[in-house]
Design a protein around this motif. Structure first.
Motif, PDB file in Angstrom:
ATOM      1  N   ALA A   4       0.289  -0.908  -0.043  1.00 40.63           N
ATOM      2  CA  ALA A   4      -0.139  -0.225   0.322  1.00 40.63           C
ATOM      3  C   ALA A   4       1.136   1.390   0.311  1.00 40.63           C
ATOM      4  CB  ALA A   4      -1.279   0.839   1.052  1.00 40.63           C
ATOM      5  N   LEU A   5       0.241   1.978  -0.259  1.00 43.53           N
ATOM      6  CA  LEU A   5       0.610   3.609  -0.400  1.00 43.53           C
ATOM      7  C   LEU A   5       0.063   4.411   0.600  1.00 43.53           C
ATOM      8  CD1 LEU A   5       2.669   5.830  -1.140  1.00 43.53           C
ATOM      9  CD2 LEU A   5       0.939   5.878  -3.449  1.00 43.53           C
ATOM     10  N   PHE A   6       0.869   5.460   1.727  1.00 43.33           N
ATOM     11  CA  PHE A   6      -0.183   5.715   2.048  1.00 43.33           C
ATOM     12  C   PHE A   6      -0.211   7.298   2.160  1.00 43.33           C
ATOM     13  CE2 PHE A   6      -0.008   4.002   6.529  1.00 43.33           C
ATOM     14  CZ  PHE A   6      -1.261   2.644   5.573  1.00 43.33           C
ATOM     15  N   ILE A   7      -0.728   8.255   1.587  1.00 41.41           N
ATOM     16  CA  ILE A   7      -0.611   9.929   1.123  1.00 41.41           C
ATOM     17  C   ILE A   7      -1.178  10.198   2.162  1.00 41.41           C
ATOM     18  CG2 ILE A   7      -0.843  11.271  -0.612  1.00 41.41           C
ATOM     19  CD1 ILE A   7      -1.276   9.188  -2.833  1.00 41.41           C
ATOM     20  N   VAL A   8      -0.045  11.348   2.991  1.00 43.55           N
ATOM     21  CA  VAL A   8      -0.851  11.662   4.364  1.00 43.55           C
ATOM     22  C   VAL A   8      -1.208  13.247   4.784  1.00 43.55           C
ATOM     23  CG1 VAL A   8      -0.097  11.894   6.598  1.00 43.55           C
ATOM     24  CG2 VAL A   8       0.274  10.134   5.834  1.00 43.55           C
ATOM     25  N   ASP A   9      -2.367  13.836   4.190  1.00 41.71           N
ATOM     26  CA  ASP A   9      -2.855  15.222   4.210  1.00 41.71           C
ATOM     27  C   ASP A   9      -2.442  16.001   3.852  1.00 41.71           C
ATOM     28  OD1 ASP A   9      -3.290  13.765   6.605  1.00 41.71           O
ATOM     29  OD2 ASP A   9      -3.261  14.834   8.041  1.00 41.71           O
ATOM     30  N   VAL A  47      -3.810   4.944  -0.167  1.00 39.25           N
ATOM     31  CA  VAL A  47      -4.948   5.495   0.982  1.00 39.25           C
ATOM     32  C   VAL A  47      -4.250   6.902   1.017  1.00 39.25           C
ATOM     33  CG1 VAL A  47      -5.485   5.091   3.521  1.00 39.25           C
ATOM     34  CG2 VAL A  47      -4.879   2.684   2.043  1.00 39.25           C
ATOM     35  N   ALA A  48      -5.116   7.809   0.982  1.00 39.87           N
ATOM     36  CA  ALA A  48      -5.137   9.154   1.300  1.00 39.87           C
ATOM     37  C   ALA A  48      -5.880   9.621   2.603  1.00 39.87           C
ATOM     38  CB  ALA A  48      -5.177  10.022  -0.143  1.00 39.87           C
ATOM     39  N   SER A  49      -5.187  10.547   3.915  1.00 36.82           N
ATOM     40  CA  SER A  49      -6.252  10.745   4.164  1.00 36.82           C
ATOM     41  C   SER A  49      -5.394  12.328   4.895  1.00 36.82           C
ATOM     42  CB  SER A  49      -4.806  10.312   6.075  1.00 36.82           C
ATOM     43  OG  SER A  49      -3.534  11.846   6.516  1.00 36.82           O
ATOM     44  N   ARG A  50      -7.044  12.981   5.149  1.00 36.26           N
ATOM     45  CA  ARG A  50      -7.324  13.945   5.005  1.00 36.26           C
ATOM     46  C   ARG A  50      -7.829  14.625   6.950  1.00 36.26           C
ATOM     47  NH1 ARG A  50     -11.246  15.777   0.459  1.00 36.26           N
ATOM     48  NH2 ARG A  50     -11.788  14.141   0.576  1.00 36.26           N
ATOM     49  N   ASP A  51      -7.461  15.496   7.746  1.00 40.38           N
ATOM     50  CA  ASP A  51      -7.346  16.207   8.658  1.00 40.38           C
ATOM     51  C   ASP A  51      -8.819  16.541   7.970  1.00 40.38           C
ATOM     52  OD1 ASP A  51      -5.699  15.871  10.754  1.00 40.38           O
ATOM     53  OD2 ASP A  51      -5.331  17.707  10.594  1.00 40.38           O
ATOM     54  N   ASP A 134       4.647   2.443   1.892  1.00 41.28           N
ATOM     55  CA  ASP A 134       5.239   2.789   1.714  1.00 41.28           C
ATOM     56  C   ASP A 134       4.685   4.703   2.525  1.00 41.28           C
ATOM     57  OD1 ASP A 134       7.174   1.744   0.354  1.00 41.28           O
ATOM     58  OD2 ASP A 134       6.424   2.160  -1.802  1.00 41.28           O
ATOM     59  N   VAL A 135       4.955   5.564   2.099  1.00 34.53           N
ATOM     60  CA  VAL A 135       4.261   6.393   2.997  1.00 34.53           C
ATOM     61  C   VAL A 135       4.560   7.690   2.387  1.00 34.53           C
ATOM     62  CG1 VAL A 135       4.450   7.721   5.070  1.00 34.53           C
ATOM     63  CG2 VAL A 135       4.285   5.658   5.047  1.00 34.53           C
ATOM     64  N   ALA A 136       4.060   8.891   2.196  1.00 33.09           N
ATOM     65  CA  ALA A 136       3.995  10.238   1.369  1.00 33.09           C
ATOM     66  C   ALA A 136       4.013  10.595   2.442  1.00 33.09           C
ATOM     67  CB  ALA A 136       4.553  10.354   0.127  1.00 33.09           C
ATOM     68  N   GLY A 137       3.610  12.627   1.313  1.00 33.93           N
ATOM     69  CA  GLY A 137       2.732  13.501   2.474  1.00 33.93           C
ATOM     70  C   GLY A 137       3.154  14.371   3.223  1.00 33.93           C
ATOM     71  N   ILE A 138       2.938  15.134   4.506  1.00 37.25           N
ATOM     72  CA  ILE A 138       2.915  15.759   5.133  1.00 37.25           C
ATOM     73  C   ILE A 138       1.903  16.039   6.415  1.00 37.25           C
ATOM     74  CG2 ILE A 138       2.377  18.340   5.351  1.00 37.25           C
ATOM     75  CD1 ILE A 138       1.818  18.638   1.904  1.00 37.25           C
ATOM     76  N   ALA A 139       2.577  16.308   7.164  1.00 37.93           N
ATOM     77  CA  ALA A 139       3.954  16.602   7.967  1.00 37.93           C
ATOM     78  C   ALA A 139       4.784  15.649   8.156  1.00 37.93           C
ATOM     79  CB  ALA A 139       3.891  18.299   8.319  1.00 37.93           C
ATOM     80  N   THR A 140       6.250  15.472   7.788  1.00 40.40           N
ATOM     81  CA  THR A 140       7.107  14.618   8.409  1.00 40.40           C
ATOM     82  C   THR A 140       7.144  14.279   9.776  1.00 40.40           C
ATOM     83  OG1 THR A 140       8.728  15.211   6.089  1.00 40.40           O
ATOM     84  CG2 THR A 140       8.704  13.533   8.124  1.00 40.40           C
ATOM     85  N   CYS A 143       2.269  14.266  11.016  1.00 41.64           N
ATOM     86  CA  CYS A 143       0.990  13.389  10.931  1.00 41.64           C
ATOM     87  C   CYS A 143       2.044  12.081  10.332  1.00 41.64           C
ATOM     88  CB  CYS A 143      -0.155  13.876   9.579  1.00 41.64           C
ATOM     89  SG  CYS A 143      -1.622  14.862  10.811  1.00 41.64           S
ATOM     90  N   VAL A 144       2.895  12.101   9.345  1.00 41.99           N
ATOM     91  CA  VAL A 144       3.591  11.488   8.757  1.00 41.99           C
ATOM     92  C   VAL A 144       4.532  10.441   9.916  1.00 41.99           C
ATOM     93  CG1 VAL A 144       5.449  10.705   7.025  1.00 41.99           C
ATOM     94  CG2 VAL A 144       4.220  12.739   6.379  1.00 41.99           C
ATOM     95  N   ARG A 145       4.673  11.160  11.039  1.00 46.07           N
ATOM     96  CA  ARG A 145       5.050  10.217  11.761  1.00 46.07           C
ATOM     97  C   ARG A 145       4.379   9.291  12.589  1.00 46.07           C
ATOM     98  NH1 ARG A 145       5.210  11.142  16.706  1.00 46.07           N
ATOM     99  NH2 ARG A 145       7.093  10.433  18.332  1.00 46.07           N
ATOM    100  N   ALA A 146       3.627   9.920  12.618  1.00 52.50           N
ATOM    101  CA  ALA A 146       2.470   9.328  13.805  1.00 52.50           C
ATOM    102  C   ALA A 146       1.893   7.901  12.833  1.00 52.50           C
ATOM    103  CB  ALA A 146       1.392  10.350  13.790  1.00 52.50           C
ATOM    104  N   SER A 147       1.590   8.358  11.605  1.00 52.03           N
ATOM    105  CA  SER A 147       1.557   7.381  10.276  1.00 52.03           C
ATOM    106  C   SER A 147       1.819   6.073  10.600  1.00 52.03           C
ATOM    107  CB  SER A 147       0.930   8.033   9.642  1.00 52.03           C
ATOM    108  OG  SER A 147      -0.455   9.041   9.095  1.00 52.03           O
ATOM    109  N   ALA A 148       3.078   6.671  10.551  1.00 52.18           N
ATOM    110  CA  ALA A 148       3.780   5.433  10.014  1.00 52.18           C
ATOM    111  C   ALA A 148       4.686   4.274  11.473  1.00 52.18           C
ATOM    112  CB  ALA A 148       5.333   6.273   9.877  1.00 52.18           C
TER     113      ALA A 148
END
Length: 194
Positions: A4-9, A47-51, A134-140, A143-148
């Motif tokens: 999976a790819l996570f696209i964070v916020d 999977v893309a997340s949004r606040d 795999d994790v990409a997005g904002i902010a390292t 939310c990237v840190r917490a998700s990973a």
């Protein structure tokens, strides 16, 4: 064994001109779109997340008129507003599942959210046999840190695509990447064009 790819916020309020703008956010959004153009097929799930915060309350102390920028923040990513939408540089057409988090409470990890169908991310990953993330997005550094970290704690092998993340500050982003590496994440650059 799926991937999976996570696209964070990657949202307007977290990119340039947003309520909590992160310098380089638009460039990360565009970079993720380029990456998806050649590599979306490498993933079983994207999977893309949004606040997606409530407008009518302080979201469990998350919103404050005098934010400390640690536990409380200015109003941002209010459900249904332009600030909560994906950055226009992000082509979300390849996203298979959209996750909304922070509805009425603070939420940093995409594991704290649910899909449009009410499914948790853990349920989604389990149902599809996802082992690698795999994790990409904002902010390292948030939310990237917490998700990973949550993905690691849920038994997934995690790679941070370091050229497709951006943080609030250099020092805290470097610390977050070091913490993630120590926890078992691989820090890698995204593959080039397919």
């Amino acid at each position: 064994m799926g991937k999976a790819l996570f696209i964070v916020d990657v949202q307007n309020d977290f990119t340039e001109e947003g309520a909590l703008a992160v310098a380089g956010g638009d460039a990360v959004a565009a970079g993720i779109s380029r990456f998806l153009g050649g590599h979306a097929g490498d993933y079983d799930l994207i999977v893309a997340s949004r606040d997606w915060h409530d407008a009518t309350n302080d979201n469990g102390g998350h919103f404050s008129e005098t934010p400390d920028f640690v536990d409380s923040w200015p109003v941002h990513c209010v459900a249904g507003t332009a600030g909560a939408e994906y950055d226009p540089e992000l082509d979300a057409t390849a996203v298979t599942h959209h996750v909304k988090k922070g509805q009425g409470k603070p939420a940093y990890s995409l594991f704290e959210g649910v899909t449009d169908d009410g499914e948790t991310v853990e349920q989604l990953l389990d149902a599809h046999g996802i082992v690698d993330v795999d994790v990409a997005g904002i902010a390292t550094d948030y939310c990237v840190r917490a998700s990973a970290l949550d993905a690691i704690s849920h038994g997934r092998h995690v790679r941070i695509l370091t050229d497709l993340v951006v943080g609030v500050a250099a020092e805290s982003s470097e610390a977050a990447l070091a913490e993630l590496a120590h926890a078992g994440a691989e820090l890698v650059s995204s593959p080039g064009p397919a």
